[in-house]
Write a protein that holds these residues in place. Structure first.
Motif, short mmCIF file in Angstrom:
data_model
loop_
_atom_site.label_atom_id
_atom_site.label_comp_id
_atom_site.label_asym_id
_atom_site.label_seq_id
_atom_site.Cartn_x
_atom_site.Cartn_y
_atom_site.Cartn_z
N PHE A 35 -15.70 10.70 11.15
CA PHE A 35 -15.78 10.17 9.79
C PHE A 35 -14.48 10.42 9.03
N LEU A 36 -13.96 11.63 9.13
CA LEU A 36 -12.69 11.96 8.46
C LEU A 36 -11.54 11.14 9.03
N ALA A 37 -11.51 11.00 10.36
CA ALA A 37 -10.43 10.22 10.99
C ALA A 37 -10.50 8.76 10.56
N ASN A 38 -11.69 8.19 10.55
CA ASN A 38 -11.84 6.79 10.15
C ASN A 38 -11.38 6.55 8.72
N ASN A 39 -11.77 7.42 7.82
CA ASN A 39 -11.43 7.22 6.41
C ASN A 39 -9.95 7.44 6.14
N LEU A 40 -9.38 8.46 6.76
CA LEU A 40 -7.95 8.69 6.55
C LEU A 40 -7.13 7.58 7.20
N GLN A 41 -7.59 7.08 8.36
CA GLN A 41 -6.90 5.96 8.98
C GLN A 41 -6.91 4.74 8.08
N TYR A 42 -8.04 4.49 7.43
CA TYR A 42 -8.13 3.37 6.49
C TYR A 42 -7.10 3.54 5.36
N VAL A 43 -6.99 4.76 4.86
CA VAL A 43 -6.02 5.04 3.80
C VAL A 43 -4.60 4.77 4.29
N VAL A 44 -4.26 5.27 5.46
CA VAL A 44 -2.90 5.11 5.99
C VAL A 44 -2.58 3.64 6.23
N VAL A 45 -3.53 2.90 6.80
CA VAL A 45 -3.30 1.48 7.08
C VAL A 45 -3.11 0.71 5.77
N LYS A 46 -3.92 1.02 4.76
CA LYS A 46 -3.77 0.35 3.47
C LYS A 46 -2.40 0.63 2.85
N VAL A 47 -1.95 1.86 2.97
CA VAL A 47 -0.63 2.21 2.44
C VAL A 47 0.44 1.44 3.20
N ARG A 48 0.33 1.43 4.51
CA ARG A 48 1.35 0.80 5.35
C ARG A 48 1.44 -0.70 5.13
N SER A 49 0.32 -1.33 4.81
CA SER A 49 0.29 -2.79 4.71
C SER A 49 0.41 -3.31 3.29
N SER A 50 0.76 -2.46 2.34
CA SER A 50 0.87 -2.89 0.95
C SER A 50 2.12 -2.28 0.32
N ASN A 51 2.30 -2.58 -0.96
CA ASN A 51 3.43 -2.01 -1.70
C ASN A 51 3.30 -0.51 -1.90
N LEU A 52 2.15 0.05 -1.56
CA LEU A 52 2.01 1.51 -1.63
C LEU A 52 3.02 2.20 -0.71
N LYS A 53 3.38 1.51 0.38
CA LYS A 53 4.36 2.09 1.31
C LYS A 53 5.70 2.33 0.59
N LEU A 54 6.08 1.39 -0.28
CA LEU A 54 7.34 1.52 -1.00
C LEU A 54 7.28 2.66 -2.01
N LEU A 55 6.10 2.90 -2.56
CA LEU A 55 5.95 3.95 -3.56
C LEU A 55 5.82 5.33 -2.94
N LEU A 56 5.05 5.44 -1.87
CA LEU A 56 4.77 6.75 -1.28
C LEU A 56 5.81 7.16 -0.23
N GLY A 57 6.38 6.20 0.46
CA GLY A 57 7.47 6.51 1.38
C GLY A 57 7.03 6.85 2.80
N ASP A 58 8.02 6.94 3.68
CA ASP A 58 7.78 7.19 5.10
C ASP A 58 7.26 8.60 5.35
N ASP A 59 7.74 9.58 4.60
CA ASP A 59 7.30 10.96 4.81
C ASP A 59 5.81 11.11 4.55
N TRP A 60 5.35 10.50 3.46
CA TRP A 60 3.92 10.57 3.14
C TRP A 60 3.11 9.93 4.26
N GLU A 61 3.54 8.76 4.70
CA GLU A 61 2.81 8.05 5.74
C GLU A 61 2.77 8.87 7.04
N ALA A 62 3.91 9.42 7.44
CA ALA A 62 3.97 10.18 8.68
C ALA A 62 3.09 11.43 8.61
N LYS A 63 3.11 12.07 7.46
CA LYS A 63 2.32 13.29 7.29
C LYS A 63 0.83 13.00 7.43
N HIS A 64 0.36 11.95 6.79
CA HIS A 64 -1.06 11.64 6.83
C HIS A 64 -1.48 11.01 8.15
#
Length: 626
Positions: free
Chosen positions: A449-478
């Protein structure tokens, strides 16, 4: 008006020998002007300012100005001359004719002087322009650029009376230079104000009070906001810009008249248009789902602000500029209020319903869809959130730092207030999801359950302008955190299966021991498979990654053990229910969720898909989609 013109020439008197040269000049001018006035006031089919008589019109205007100057000279040498009376009467007749022609040209060439045609003539992309009527403004393409840039281009029409603007300028120059500016400006204001009012009406701009707006249901107000969004761009870039171009051209001889006429014509409509966002932002029932409409208005006004300032730069138009600033400020207040309400709603979310199969929780979908839409307004929210401090607990959560750990410092925080705020909202959501994992009786399922939900968060960040705001370090960490959850899930869900066979398959054992191990493996595999048949991993990449990892671990041990010991089993098929090939087939069927499973409030599918249906969506990358 022409019926009351002075038509007769002054009585001819025997000229005394001592008549001054000034009187002679006045007499000559009066004779020329009288002939023209008589001709064009008696004609019902032709007009002085038309294609066939434009040269004569120009000569007439020059003659009127010459009469005016000779009258001044005569006053200087003989202020009691009777010819001054005749000359003044004739001058009034000439002004009546010019005023009548000015009004006629404005009215008859309305379709060629509409704001769209006038504004388009200043576009740098073309020097020839549309002759569309006022009602066609809403169908035209948006035209950008500052007033100064556009107004510098050459003015030409593409059809109709292409000299209408020049005719108006000629008449205005003549009337202003001879002291009849007030009459000229009065006619101009009356005609042009009616066109501005008509255009705003066609753009569905209404004069609504704050009280009227506050009484509206959202279902009524939202369509009005949509209409306003279109009207604002067209009004600024076509209507008001066109009026500035026309006023600047017609009254080029007097900046003061340009300012007075333009302001009087447009200010009331402009204030009505630009006050709507401020009043809309004051409604009492603001909620997070409504935020994107207010962001649309904020973004529209902010994008138009430079053009508004350049068009309404006069001191007399300060009220218009102030209204735009006030509306932007009020919209910013409304957005911050709704963002706070959104964060509070996350913190107060207390649903206890378990997501069947460990899928993505509706809260995760809702929050991430909301934030991904919010990130599309990155420039606007950067300004709105700029000086909005986030009240976070102390010590600061590790997730808000670029690099976590005991040595994390405040200066390591993301520099952008927008980034900090969005990272904080995601952290709030993940904390809620952590709490919702606790009720699962199977610890392995809680980690899935935790993996599924965090994966959803990461994918949403990666596929939207959130990636530009949060950056590569945030994405890699999560993403690393997702892998940790997945590894714990594999260990807990499949650990007993993996340990049911010896670590060293090549170790020599008796057939009885082999049968016992196979029986144990069969039981453990079947139990794990049956338990997990209803579990789900919506994200295909995460699902494939976990399956490949499990397959490699299971197949490596199972295949070697099977190949070494199967011939010693005496053909006892009962003890080999799951061959290595069977295991691969069974694994391939897992984590899609059984029919009818997934969640009482969510559906299975890709973790990168869109979620909530309750969020009023903002603009998408390819354009607005509300």
């Amino acid at each position: 008006m022409g019926k009351h013109l002075f038509r007769s020439s002054p009585p001819r008197e025997k000229q005394p020998a001592h008549q001054s040269l000034a009187e002679t000049a006045v007499q000559e001018c009066m004779s020329n002007i009288t002939t023209v006035i008589s001709k064009w006031t008696s004609s019902t089919d032709e007009f002085l300012f038309s294609t066939n008589s434009r040269r004569e019109a120009k000569e007439f205007a020059e003659a009127v100005r010459h009469l005016h100057s000779t009258m001044h000279r005569l006053v200087a040498v003989n202020p009691s001359s009777e010819k001054l009376i005749y000359a003044q009467n004739l001058m009034q007749s000439a002004m009546n004719l010019l005023e009548s022609e000015f009004h006629r040209v404005l009215k008859e060439n309305k379709q060629y002087l509409d704001p769209e045609s006038v504004s388009l003539r200043s576009c740098r992309s073309s020097r020839r322009f549309s002759t569309s009527t006022v009602t066609s403004i809403s169908d035209s393409e948006d035209e950008g650029g500052s007033y100064e840039e556009n107004a510098a281009d050459e003015h030409r029409f593409s059809g109709g009376d292409s000299d209408a603007m020049d005719d108006l300028k000629m008449i205005a120059d003549c009337m202003i230079s001879t002291g009849y500016a007030r009459e000229c400006v009065k006619v101009y204001k009356t005609v042009r104000r009616s066109i501005v009012d008509e255009t705003l009406h066609n753009l569905s701009v209404e004069r609504l009070t704050l009280h009227q707006i506050q009484k509206m249901d959202w279902e009524i107000l939202e369509p009005k906001i949509k209409s306003w969004l279109q009207a604002a761009k067209l009004a600024v870039r076509k209507l008001f810009f066109g009026e500035r171009i026309l006023a600047d051209h017609v009254f080029a001889s007097s900046t003061n008249i340009v300012e007075a006429s333009f302001t009087d014509i447009t200010q009331e409509g402009a204030l009505t248009l630009f006050a709507f966002p401020e009043n809309a932002a004051k409604i009492k029932k603001l909620s997070p789902e409504k935020m994107f409409r207010f962001l649309d208005m904020y973004e529209s006004l902010a994008n138009l602000f430079v053009e508004i300032e350049s068009i309404f730069y006069f001191d007399s138009a300060a009220a218009v500029r102030s209204q735009v600033i006030n509306s932007l400020a009020r919209l910013g207040d409304a957005v911050r209020f709704m963002m706070t309400d959104f964060e509070t709603a996350i913190q107060k979310e207390t649903s206890r319903t378990l997501i069947v199969g460990g899928g993505v929780h509706p809260l995760t979908r809702y929050v991430m869809n909301y934030l991904s839409f919010l990130a599309d307004y990155d420039e606007s929210i950067a300004v709105i959130f700029e000086n909005w401090q986030l009240a976070v607990p102390s010590p600061l959560p590790e997730s808000l730092f670029l690099s976590g750990g005991d040595d994390a410092r405040p200066e390591d925080l993301y520099s952008s207030p927008v980034t900090v705020r969005i990272a904080w909202v995601i952290l709030l959501t993940l904390c809620k999801i952590d709490g919702k994992a606790q009720p699962y009786k199977d610890v392995a399922l809680s980690y899935l359950f935790l993996a599924n939900n965090l994966q959803y968060v990461v994918v949403k960040v990666r596929s939207s302008n959130l990636k530009l705001l949060l950056g590569d370090d945030w994405e890699a960490k999560h993403e690393g955190k997702v892998n940790q959850y997945a590894e714990k899930f594999e260990k807990l869900a499949w650990g007993r299966v993996l340990t049911s066979l010896p670590e060293n398959p090549a170790e020599e054992i008796t057939p009885e021991e082999a049968r016992a191990l196979f029986a144990r493996f069969n039981d453990e595999f079947e139990a794990a498979y049956r338990k997990q048949i209803s579990w789900v991993i919506p994200d295909p990449k995460l699902r494939d990654r976990i399956k490949i990892s499990l397959s490699q671990k299971l197949m490596l041990v199972c295949t070697e053990f099977y190949e070494i010991n199967r011939f010693g089993l005496g053909g006892d098929a009962f003890n080999v229910r799951y061959t290595p090939e069977d295991i691969g087939n069974y694994l391939s069927d897992l984590y899609f969720g059984s029919r009818g499973s997934g969640s009482s409030s969510t559906t299975t599918g890709s973790g990168s898909g869109s979620g909530t249906g309750s969020t009023t969506t903002g603009k998408s990358r390819g354009g607005r989609s509300h």
